[in-house]
Design an enzyme around this catalytic site. Structure first.
Site, PDB file in Angstrom:
ATOM      1  N   THR A  83       0.813  -1.222   0.000  1.00 11.11           N
ATOM      2  CA  THR A  83       0.000   0.000   0.000  1.00 11.11           C
ATOM      3  C   THR A  83       0.842   1.267   0.000  1.00 11.11           C
ATOM      4  O   THR A  83       0.661   2.152  -0.838  1.00 11.11           O
ATOM      5  CB  THR A  83      -0.918   0.012   1.246  1.00 11.11           C
ATOM      6  OG1 THR A  83      -1.635  -1.222   1.304  1.00 11.11           O
ATOM      7  CG2 THR A  83      -1.900   1.160   1.203  1.00 11.11           C
ATOM      8  N   HIS A 134      16.158  30.042  16.052  1.00 15.12           N
ATOM      9  CA  HIS A 134      15.253  31.078  15.551  1.00 15.12           C
ATOM     10  C   HIS A 134      15.524  31.322  14.073  1.00 15.12           C
ATOM     11  O   HIS A 134      16.671  31.363  13.673  1.00 15.12           O
ATOM     12  CB  HIS A 134      15.474  32.375  16.337  1.00 15.12           C
ATOM     13  CG  HIS A 134      14.681  33.516  15.784  1.00 15.12           C
ATOM     14  ND1 HIS A 134      13.323  33.630  15.987  1.00 15.12           N
ATOM     15  CD2 HIS A 134      15.039  34.570  14.991  1.00 15.12           C
ATOM     16  CE1 HIS A 134      12.890  34.718  15.367  1.00 15.12           C
ATOM     17  NE2 HIS A 134      13.919  35.292  14.745  1.00 15.12           N
TER      18      HIS A 134
END
Ligand SMILES: Cc1cc2nc3c(=O)[nH]c(=O)nc-3n(C[C@H](O)[C@H](O)[C@H](O)COP(=O)(O)OP(=O)(O)OC[C@H]3O[C@@H](n4cnc5c(N)ncnc54)[C@H](O)[C@@H]3O)c2cc1C
Length: 454
Positions: A43, A436
């Site tokens: 699958t 960041h």
């Protein structure tokens, strides 16, 4: 009938557990027979994760191209070449399938049988004219689309996740039965390719397994893109009229119909009764914590055992069985922490318990929620839909679960998953310095907002 062939192990199915298990067994000098009746890779490789995520990527490109002007980029009119989308998806899927097939067929100690495998007894499997015998049998037969009994369905040319893989054209109006993972992924991608899309969900909200606020945020995302979602909408009958498909109860007419109403295991034609292998009422093979069936020498791995419905759970099943059998380990299914993603855009990354599940346990817990509009990275990318939600145990400080719906959240959620496996306090993440600007840097901030839940 040919003469019986003896092996040390037989593996039926080449989904996400069978091939690696075969490699481990063969590497331990066991002679292994591998049986596959369809395309190698099962699958995930052929009709599931890999091709759908390739198509999701095409849909994302179309979506971003249309939004180009928001970023100051002008491309002119955007058109989607469905033949090219299909060809790209097929190329990616084929590379994976062919790699796997070549690997298995070239493996020392391994014989590959292409055909339908059926148990004839607790040690015997028949594949056409071949009769295979081994003291260990591993079932990795997976599942297929569940098609519910709906009046008139047999008279309309409906699609499932498997036949969707042949769609190399743009359906004018795609009707989708089922507002869960598969239906939503196909729904959003075809909307972005340019189809009109209507989703019918019998329940009062999408994705009933998720918390109500997460379901609501997902509904908002889909509706904002022009997808029509009908809730409390059970479809009992469909009808064909010329080239159209009609759902009379809702007064709707579409060009194509996708049935995405769940999965069922490929266990009905496996000869389980010949070996007395037990299943549950829905046909899933019953297994214990180490994935052994009730019959000595027979194991069941992957979707067919009902203990998971993902590529990673199937692969983890392989790790449990191989570790216990060949590595002297004592790994158990219940050691794993539930984790999965929904690949709409933005994706939902999920680990552990939902808020509803935490509340049901009745234990003291804290929760924090932050909308993606308050995540700098999302603002910079212009992708501010969704929310971050996390729950921690009020006593142990361990993280109980998280639902992260937002850009990059299929990846971000792993920082939470790993700390959960480490059984560490949430404060470890809260005090860690993150990079960041990222979505992940807001997880410590989110944890700073924890409040007791009643
Ligand atoms: C549309 C869609 C999208 C998905 N997306 C994701 C995703 O993004 N992430 C994720 O983790 N999971 C996803 N899944 C789920 C994932 O594809 C399955 O969980 C995964 O493939 C595990 O399957 P498996 O190993 O149990 O077996 P399968 O991959 O189903 O393979 C079973 C194999 O056994 C063969 N077989 C069956 N019966 C016999 C027999 N009697 N004899 C011989 N061979 C037999 C079959 O031909 C098949 O090749 C998705 C599924 C679908 C349908």
């Amino acid at each position: 009938l040919k003469s019986k062939q003896q092996f040390d192990a037989i593996v039926i199915g080449t989904g996400q557990a069978g091939p690696t298990l075969t490699s481990r067994l063969a590497g331990a000098a066991l002679r292994v027979a591998v049986v596959e009746r369809g395309r190698f890779g099962g699958t995930c490789v052929n009709t599931g994760c890999i091709p759908t995520k390739a198509m999701v990527a095409s849909a994302y490109a179309a979506h971003l191209a249309r939004r180009g002007a928001e970023y100051g980029v002008h491309t002119g009119a955007v058109s989607v070449d469905m033949k090219a989308v299909h060809a790209r998806k097929a190329r990616i899927s084929a590379a994976s399938r062919e790699g796997l097939e070549g690997w298995l067929k070239g493996m020392a100690n391994v014989s590959v049988f292409e055909g339908h495998g059926r148990l004839e007894g607790p040690n015997t499997v028949r594949v056409g004219e071949d009769l295979l015998e081994a003291p260990r049998i591993f079932l990795n037969v997976g599942g297929r689309a569940f098609v519910p009994p709906i009046a008139g369905l047999e008279s309309v040319p409906f699609l499932t996740n498997a036949s969707m893989m042949d769609v190399d054209y743009l359906p004018e109006h795609l009707l989708i039965l089922g507002g869960s993972y598969i239906g939503l992924e196909f729904g959003q991608m075809f909307r972005r390719f340019g189809s009109q899309v209507t989703i019918f969900e019998p329940g009062p909200r999408l994705l009933s397994r998720e918390d109500a606020d997460v379901s609501a945020a997902i509904l908002e995302i889909l509706e904002a893109e022009g997808i029509e979602v009908r809730l409390n909408a059970r479809v009992d009958g469909v009808r064909r009229e010329g080239d159209s498909i009609l759902i009379d109860a809702f007064g709707l007419r579409g060009s194509h119909l996708l049935v995405a109403t769940g999965r069922r295991p490929n266990t009905d034609d496996l000869g389980l009764e010949r070996a007395d292998v037990a299943t549950d009422a829905r046909g899933y093979i019953t297994v214990d914590e180490e994935l052994r069936t009730n019959v000595e020498g027979i194991w069941a791995l992957g979707d067919c055992n009902g203990r998971g419905a993902f590529t990673h759970t199937s692969y983890n099943d392989y790790e449990i069985v191989a570790g216990n059998l060949l590595g002297g380990a004592s790994r158990r299914v219940s050691d794993r922490i539930p984790a999965y993603a929904l690949y709409i855009d933005p994706p939902l990354g999920r680990v552990g318990l939902s808020e509803a599940q935490v509340r049901a346990t009745g234990r003291p817990a804290k929760m924090a929620i932050r909308p993606m509009t308050r995540v700098g990275r999302a603002v910079e990318k212009g992708e501010t839909r969704g929310l971050l939600k996390i729950l921690v145990d009020g006593e142990t400080e361990q993280i109980l679960g998280a639902s992260l719906l937002g850009t990059g959240c299929d990846e971000v959620v792993h920082s939470i998953l790993d700390i959960m496996y480490a059984k560490a306090s949430y404060k470890v993440i809260q005090e860690a310095m993150h990079i960041h600007p990222t979505v992940s840097e807001l997880i410590p901030t989110l944890l700073g907002d924890l409040k007791w839940i009643a």
